[in-house]
Design a protein around this motif. Sequence first.
Motif, short mmCIF file in Angstrom:
data_model
loop_
_atom_site.label_atom_id
_atom_site.label_comp_id
_atom_site.label_asym_id
_atom_site.label_seq_id
_atom_site.Cartn_x
_atom_site.Cartn_y
_atom_site.Cartn_z
N ALA A 1 -15.52 50.85 -29.47
CA ALA A 1 -16.62 49.94 -29.17
C ALA A 1 -16.16 48.48 -29.13
O ALA A 1 -16.57 47.72 -28.26
N GLN A 2 -15.31 48.08 -30.07
CA GLN A 2 -14.80 46.71 -30.12
C GLN A 2 -15.94 45.68 -29.97
O GLN A 2 -15.94 44.87 -29.06
N PRO A 3 -16.92 45.71 -30.86
CA PRO A 3 -18.06 44.81 -30.69
C PRO A 3 -17.67 43.34 -30.80
O PRO A 3 -16.84 42.95 -31.61
N ALA A 4 -18.30 42.54 -29.96
CA ALA A 4 -18.20 41.08 -30.03
C ALA A 4 -19.59 40.54 -30.28
O ALA A 4 -20.59 41.10 -29.82
N GLY A 5 -19.66 39.45 -31.04
CA GLY A 5 -20.95 38.89 -31.37
C GLY A 5 -20.96 37.38 -31.33
O GLY A 5 -19.94 36.74 -31.06
N VAL A 6 -22.12 36.81 -31.60
CA VAL A 6 -22.30 35.37 -31.58
C VAL A 6 -23.06 34.98 -32.84
O VAL A 6 -23.88 35.74 -33.35
N TYR A 7 -22.75 33.81 -33.38
CA TYR A 7 -23.44 33.35 -34.58
C TYR A 7 -23.77 31.87 -34.45
O TYR A 7 -23.16 31.13 -33.68
N GLN A 8 -24.79 31.46 -35.21
CA GLN A 8 -25.18 30.06 -35.26
C GLN A 8 -24.37 29.34 -36.32
O GLN A 8 -24.36 29.74 -37.48
#
Length: 304
Positions: free
Chosen positions: A151-158
Amino acid sequence: MPNATTAGGFLATRWGGISLRYWIEDSAFAFAGLCLKALPIETASGLSGMLWRWLGPRLGNRRQRRALANLARAFPEKSTAEHEALAAAMWENLGRTFAETFRLAEIAASDRLTVETPPGYKSDESARVVCAAHQGNWEIAVLAVSSAPNAQPAGVYQRIKNPLVDARVRRMRGFLYPGGLYPKTPTTPRHLIRHARDGGTLAVLADQRDVRGPRVRFFGAPAPSTPFPAMVARTLGLKLYAGEIVRKPHVRFAIRLVEIPVPQTDDREADIIAATAALQAEFERTIRLHPEQWMWSHRRWDRA
């Protein structure tokens, strides 16, 4: 050498370009982490929840007022006392999540969560877009993504305003996102789209207000919502999922993924809005089941 600025007073004194206030905040954050990691996880979660339940309404007056206003909007049939009880439970859930953030690696390696996915999800190696709300402990929602191969998830954060605390929290979360954890900047969408185009999965919290997004129904009123997950899914032909994260007793969690239909018609913008509306409707459905576990202090609607 320390450099004291004239405008900010003592707390604006800087060491190595970082204000004294930030050093103090980071030291307090690190000390809280040491204390919470020294306790059994159930004890740490419970104590932090009790503390936030008491402190939240008192120290976060603006957010408390917003939470009560949002609850009154979403549940007009409930009494003021019921709204206040839900807000208190919300603060407790936030306190528990704070404590558990220091134990993410421990939770990830344990049997404290169950994951329910649609048929074929765990054997599907294709890219996808998975969204969650600030519900239960949203920090662990990405673990449902990781149940699929490669899956190799990528995400974003504040980003957190304090750069020292921001770096510390990013290190705590980073291992959950082998595809990259990006700060929210104007260039971040390009990085995420490239990751998805290359076969990676996106893991996105998609329940917050987006002033530039379409206004779709959420608890009976138009709410500016992010079109990004639906846009990526529609543009790249990916499947779109919504994740439900439910807190259970004794620091245990249940995660459930459901697929959100993404229309593929000649009207691309209408397709994106329809998928965005369906995603927010799924969030509303799960929040109604456990309203005490959602972050009602967000400014979700145009007026809140």
